[in-house]
Write a protein that holds these residues in place. Structure first.
Motif, PDB file in Angstrom:
ATOM      1  N   PHE A   1      46.219  60.096  33.997  1.00  0.00           N
ATOM      2  CA  PHE A   1      45.513  58.816  34.072  1.00  0.00           C
ATOM      3  C   PHE A   1      46.477  57.647  34.205  1.00  0.00           C
ATOM      4  N   ALA A   2      47.604  57.702  33.520  1.00  0.00           N
ATOM      5  CA  ALA A   2      48.550  56.588  33.568  1.00  0.00           C
ATOM      6  C   ALA A   2      49.047  56.321  34.980  1.00  0.00           C
ATOM      7  N   ASP A   3      49.047  57.346  35.838  1.00  0.00           N
ATOM      8  CA  ASP A   3      49.499  57.143  37.212  1.00  0.00           C
ATOM      9  C   ASP A   3      48.589  56.189  37.973  1.00  0.00           C
ATOM     10  N   TYR A   4      47.307  56.173  37.649  1.00  0.00           N
ATOM     11  CA  TYR A   4      46.414  55.235  38.324  1.00  0.00           C
ATOM     12  C   TYR A   4      46.792  53.796  37.966  1.00  0.00           C
ATOM     13  N   LEU A   5      47.177  53.572  36.722  1.00  0.00           N
ATOM     14  CA  LEU A   5      47.626  52.233  36.326  1.00  0.00           C
ATOM     15  C   LEU A   5      48.891  51.851  37.087  1.00  0.00           C
ATOM     16  N   GLY A   6      49.826  52.799  37.186  1.00  0.00           N
ATOM     17  CA  GLY A   6      51.059  52.534  37.908  1.00  0.00           C
ATOM     18  C   GLY A   6      50.807  52.257  39.378  1.00  0.00           C
ATOM     19  N   ASP A   7      49.897  53.019  39.981  1.00  0.00           N
ATOM     20  CA  ASP A   7      49.575  52.813  41.394  1.00  0.00           C
ATOM     21  C   ASP A   7      48.924  51.448  41.606  1.00  0.00           C
ATOM     22  N   LEU A   8      47.978  51.093  40.730  1.00  0.00           N
ATOM     23  CA  LEU A   8      47.308  49.803  40.860  1.00  0.00           C
ATOM     24  C   LEU A   8      48.303  48.660  40.713  1.00  0.00           C
ATOM     25  N   ASP A   9      49.209  48.765  39.771  1.00  0.00           N
ATOM     26  CA  ASP A   9      50.214  47.730  39.563  1.00  0.00           C
ATOM     27  C   ASP A   9      51.042  47.532  40.838  1.00  0.00           C
ATOM     28  N   ALA A  10      51.444  48.633  41.464  1.00  0.00           N
ATOM     29  CA  ALA A  10      52.240  48.545  42.687  1.00  0.00           C
ATOM     30  C   ALA A  10      51.433  47.951  43.840  1.00  0.00           C
ATOM     31  N   ILE A  11      50.160  48.315  43.940  1.00  0.00           N
ATOM     32  CA  ILE A  11      49.295  47.792  45.007  1.00  0.00           C
ATOM     33  C   ILE A  11      49.112  46.285  44.851  1.00  0.00           C
ATOM     34  N   LEU A  12      48.869  45.826  43.627  1.00  0.00           N
ATOM     35  CA  LEU A  12      48.688  44.395  43.404  1.00  0.00           C
ATOM     36  C   LEU A  12      49.990  43.629  43.635  1.00  0.00           C
ATOM     37  N   ASP A  13      51.112  44.226  43.283  1.00  0.00           N
ATOM     38  CA  ASP A  13      52.397  43.582  43.557  1.00  0.00           C
ATOM     39  C   ASP A  13      52.617  43.405  45.055  1.00  0.00           C
ATOM     40  N   HIS A  14      52.074  44.333  45.844  1.00  0.00           N
ATOM     41  CA  HIS A  14      52.237  44.247  47.301  1.00  0.00           C
ATOM     42  C   HIS A  14      51.337  43.171  47.905  1.00  0.00           C
ATOM     43  N   TYR A  15      50.066  43.145  47.508  1.00  0.00           N
ATOM     44  CA  TYR A  15      49.112  42.242  48.152  1.00  0.00           C
ATOM     45  C   TYR A  15      48.993  40.887  47.467  1.00  0.00           C
ATOM     46  N   ALA A  16      49.222  40.830  46.186  1.00  0.00           N
ATOM     47  CA  ALA A  16      48.989  39.583  45.445  1.00  0.00           C
ATOM     48  C   ALA A  16      50.069  39.371  44.392  1.00  0.00           C
ATOM     49  N   PRO A  17      51.346  39.306  44.799  1.00  0.00           N
ATOM     50  CA  PRO A  17      52.414  39.126  43.808  1.00  0.00           C
ATOM     51  C   PRO A  17      52.261  37.802  43.077  1.00  0.00           C
ATOM     52  N   ASN A  18      52.370  37.868  41.763  1.00  0.00           N
ATOM     53  CA  ASN A  18      52.315  36.668  40.922  1.00  0.00           C
ATOM     54  C   ASN A  18      51.008  35.898  41.052  1.00  0.00           C
ATOM     55  N   GLN A  19      49.937  36.600  41.416  1.00  0.00           N
ATOM     56  CA  GLN A  19      48.621  35.969  41.515  1.00  0.00           C
ATOM     57  C   GLN A  19      47.640  36.643  40.575  1.00  0.00           C
ATOM     58  N   GLN A  20      46.643  35.872  40.126  1.00  0.00           N
ATOM     59  CA  GLN A  20      45.509  36.467  39.431  1.00  0.00           C
ATOM     60  C   GLN A  20      44.513  36.964  40.471  1.00  0.00           C
ATOM     61  N   ILE A  21      43.888  38.094  40.200  1.00  0.00           N
ATOM     62  CA  ILE A  21      42.979  38.676  41.188  1.00  0.00           C
ATOM     63  C   ILE A  21      41.630  39.007  40.545  1.00  0.00           C
ATOM     64  N   ASN A  22      40.612  39.123  41.396  1.00  0.00           N
ATOM     65  CA  ASN A  22      39.301  39.597  40.974  1.00  0.00           C
ATOM     66  C   ASN A  22      39.248  41.102  41.211  1.00  0.00           C
ATOM     67  N   LEU A  23      38.803  41.841  40.187  1.00  0.00           N
ATOM     68  CA  LEU A  23      38.886  43.295  40.211  1.00  0.00           C
ATOM     69  C   LEU A  23      37.543  43.912  39.856  1.00  0.00           C
ATOM     70  N   ILE A  24      37.108  44.887  40.659  1.00  0.00           N
ATOM     71  CA  ILE A  24      35.866  45.621  40.421  1.00  0.00           C
ATOM     72  C   ILE A  24      36.195  47.105  40.366  1.00  0.00           C
ATOM     73  N   GLY A  25      35.672  47.808  39.373  1.00  0.00           N
ATOM     74  CA  GLY A  25      35.894  49.239  39.273  1.00  0.00           C
ATOM     75  C   GLY A  25      34.615  49.970  38.920  1.00  0.00           C
ATOM     76  N   HIS A  26      34.395  51.114  39.579  1.00  0.00           N
ATOM     77  CA  HIS A  26      33.224  51.934  39.293  1.00  0.00           C
ATOM     78  C   HIS A  26      33.639  53.215  38.580  1.00  0.00           C
ATOM     79  N   SER A  27      32.950  53.551  37.484  1.00  0.00           N
ATOM     80  CA  SER A  27      33.145  54.811  36.765  1.00  0.00           C
ATOM     81  C   SER A  27      34.613  54.969  36.369  1.00  0.00           C
ATOM     82  N   MET A  28      35.308  55.996  36.866  1.00  0.00           N
ATOM     83  CA  MET A  28      36.724  56.139  36.543  1.00  0.00           C
ATOM     84  C   MET A  28      37.502  54.893  36.939  1.00  0.00           C
TER      85      MET A  28
END
Length: 295
Positions: free
Chosen positions: A76-103
């Motif tokens: 499960f921790a890998d999903y957090l790591g992946d999300l962190d890297a994705i947000l660093d790529h698209y929105a570095p140093n920005q606050q973002i709006n996030l939607i998640g379903h189920s898992m």
């Protein structure tokens, strides 16, 4: 349908597939799919959004068109790591709006507590978390995992897209033929023998040897500073995931978890089950945009 485009991005050593809708200069809205699902699952909600958004939705590792981990288990921790890297790529140093379903909702809530400064607003769609566990379950859980390593799970294949549609509609009887046909072409693909295989690594079906520590998860939820919209389906069957037929007991546990979030509003979507983004995308899109407009 609103058109989407694919992008492939290296994320922590894996080739990730991300689906984009909308103009790149529009406000960003990130969407995280659930277990055994894919990013295209959000198509119907995206179609119903009234405001211009740049929607970005990854296929999690081992799902859809993203690369498989190559391991015999997913953590499960890998999903957090992946999300962190994705947000660093698209929105570095920005606050973002996030939607998640189920898992994806569980990942979103955990991440929002671990990186509270990154989240402007959070929408959790039926991301209830897993049933509570007890330390005494650990020996049996490890034994189950070891047994699974000896006989790895496989993924069923289907003779045609129509059979894939039938499988989707068996899980969700509310799913129309039109929506099932769309999802089938993204949820599965033909293999070398011409049979349609679900685009998910069979290793996702392995039981995790790590017990779910609900109080640790709630400590993360308690650290969320962003406003949260908690959305449930009026006809959800989430109770069966909690391993009890006592609906009142399951309801009390869910309410206890919701109460740990400091700034939370709750909504119920009528005429919908767990796949509420398929069942009532118009209503869901309306509630999401009303919540995001409060910023």
């Amino acid at each position: 349908m609103k058109s989407s485009r694919s992008e492939y991005l290296p994320v922590r050593g894996l080739r990730y597939h991300l689906r984009h809708w909308g103009r790149e200069d529009a406000p960003m809205l990130f969407m995280l799919h659930g277990w055994m699902d894919v990013s295209a699952s959000f198509q119907f909600v995206v179609d119903c959004l009234q405001r211009d958004w740049h929607v970005i939705a990854p296929d999690w590792r081992g799902y859809g068109l993203s690369a498989r981990s190559g391991s015999d288990s997913y953590w499960f921790a890998d999903y957090l790591g992946d999300l962190d890297a994705i947000l660093d790529h698209y929105a570095p140093n920005q606050q973002i709006n996030l939607i998640g379903h189920s898992m994806g909702g569980n990942v979103a809530c955990m991440y929002a507590g671990v990186r509270p400064q990154r989240i402007a607003r959070l929408v959790n769609l039926e991301g209830f978390g897993m049933p509570p566990t007890r330390p005494q379950q650990a020996p049996g859980r490890y034994a189950q995992w070891l047994d699974g390593l000896r006989q790895p799970p496989d993924m069923r294949s289907y003779a045609s897209p129509e059979q894939v549609m039938g499988r989707l509609q068996k899980t969700n009887p509310r799913l129309s033929d039109e929506r099932a046909a769309f999802l089938a072409q993204h949820w599965a693909a033909p293999n070398a023998e011409g049979r349609w295989e679900i685009l998910g690594d069979p290793a996702h079906k392995m039981i995790s040897p790590v017990l779910y520590h609900v109080e640790e998860a709630l400590a993360c939820w308690q650290a969320i500073t962003a406003p949260v919209l908690w959305v449930e389906a009026a006809e959800t069957d989430v109770w069966r995931w909690f391993g009890t037929k006592d609906l009142a007991k399951a309801r009390a546990e869910i309410d206890r978890r919701i109460a740990t979030i400091a700034n939370v509003a709750t909504e119920s979507i009528p005429g919908a089950g767990h796949m509420l983004h398929h069942d009532q995308p118009e209503l869901l899109a309306e509630r999401i945009e009303a919540f995001l407009a409060q910023a």
